[in-house]
Enzyme design. Structure first.
Site, short mmCIF file in Angstrom:
data_model
loop_
_atom_site.label_atom_id
_atom_site.label_comp_id
_atom_site.label_asym_id
_atom_site.label_seq_id
_atom_site.Cartn_x
_atom_site.Cartn_y
_atom_site.Cartn_z
CB SER A 147 -0.91 0.03 1.24
OG SER A 147 -1.73 -1.11 1.30
CB SER A 182 -1.95 -2.20 -3.75
OG SER A 182 -1.08 -1.21 -3.24
CG ASP A 194 -2.33 1.74 -4.12
OD1 ASP A 194 -1.24 1.57 -3.56
OD2 ASP A 194 -2.90 0.89 -4.82
#
Length: 373
Positions: A252, A290, A292
């Site tokens: 991340s 992830s 983000d």
């Protein structure tokens, strides 16, 4: 490099002759170049060897980004963007609804978000006293440091939030293995906290854009710096990848963007979106596993805590935003690279080693690319 007090300071991208983008940085090349913005860290490093949940090893911490204000930060217009949503940044629903940031922005590890959120509420009560609101929705982001850290041990406490608050300052910002970035990994190298800034030309308003990242994402093979395929050239046979239980592409990044340009909340959101291009330029793709998340606030308009009547505000005409977009992209990319360059090789739980990006090889690759180009 050595600082004035004799401490070793790892060089940043510009110290190594690497220019990212076309714009000039601010004085400190940091988010604190936006007047009034401060950053504080609390870093927790304790123990080694075999994991004992609740005891360690501990490689974690918390980082605070404080908008301007005497005492508690004053309200600021803000907006946010999700590149991929396998992560957390608390308080965003009210940000989307009201367009106002009314707390510091904190970053820590995934399993400490609740503790940090609660600690910020208690801190606001102490700092503001009778002026504290009856409710609070602080903004707290996270990335996962479980490869190196006893993440289930809940080692971040309210006292660490208080320490980060007390240490918050303008000027140069510590990067790499500090604060929330202590146990983070980026493109298979040691990652963590990084920051950078860009200043628009006077003809474009002379505004400053500052970025701070907690970088914990990306595959080694995809890492690029200023277009140079660094990750391909420094493969696992040269610098081993960390032993990790996470699937490929997991990880991340939290990006915090600050600017003194006068923006409305929807314009902050538009600026936040552009940070995704900075992530992409280093090789990030917002992969399935992830988280983000990107947050942007503007320090320009004052008096936003007025509870009645009308408020006069200023904002840029939409066609004037392009240079802010470019500045955000460049500062995000540079922040990620600075995080990689500042981070140091770290040994964590079970003796797992995450190696730093080797500066000598990095310089060699960047110089060779410049010559060949």
């Amino acid at each position: 490099m050595t600082s004035a007090d004799g401490a070793t300071v790892r060089p940043r991208a510009r110290d190594l002759g690497v220019r990212i983008g076309q714009m000039q940085p601010g004085r400190h090349n940091a988010i604190t170049d936006v007047d009034g913005v401060r950053v504080g860290h609390a870093t927790i490093v304790r123990g080694e060897g075999r994991l004992e949940v609740g005891s360690g090893p501990v490689r974690t911490g918390v980082t605070l980004v404080l908008p301007p204000g005497e005492g508690w930060p004053r309200p600021a217009f803000a907006g946010c963007h999700r590149l991929n949503g396998n992560g957390e940044l608390t308080g965003l629903e009210w940000i989307r609804e009201s367009g106002l940031l009314t707390s510091p922005v904190a970053i820590t590890n995934t399993h400490s978000v609740g503790t940090v959120r609660d600690a910020l509420i208690a801190l606001e009560r102490r700092v503001r006293g009778a002026e504290a609101p009856r409710w609070s929705l602080p903004v707290v982001g996270e990335t996962w440091d479980g490869v190196l850290n006893d993440i289930d041990g809940f080692h971040v406490t309210a006292a660490h939030v208080d320490d980060a608050w007390a240490s918050a300052a303008s000027g140069p910002v510590a990067e790499g293995n500090v604060g929330g970035g202590t146990g983070m990994i980026c493109h298979g190298f040691k990652g963590g906290i990084g920051t950078a800034s860009r200043v628009l030309a006077e003809a474009d308003g002379g505004y400053t854009v500052g970025v701070l990242v907690q970088a914990n994402y990306g595959r080694r093979s995809r890492l690029a710096v200023a277009g140079v395929p660094v990750g391909e050239r420094i493969g696992p046979q040269e610098v081993p990848l960390p032993g990790s239980p996470a699937p490929p592409g997991a990880g991340s990044i939290i990006v915090v963007v600050a600017t003194d340009a006068p923006l409305l909340p929807h314009q902050c959101r538009r600026v936040a979106q552009r940070a995704a291009f900075g992530i992409a330029r280093t090789g990030g793709a917002g992969e399935n596993s992830s988280g983000d998340l990107i947050f942007c606030f503007s320090t320009a308009n004052r008096g936003l805590d007025t509870s009645e009547g009308t408020i006069a505000v200023e904002f840029l005409a939409n066609p004037e935003l392009d240079e802010l977009f470019y500045a955000t992209i460049e500062a995000t990319e540079a922040s990620i690279v600075n995080a990689l360059l500042a981070a140091e090789t770290t040994v964590g739980r079970e003796g797992r080693v995450v190696h730093a990006l080797p500066h000598d090889r990095f310089e060699e690759l960047m110089q060779s690319s410049a010559r060949s180009g």
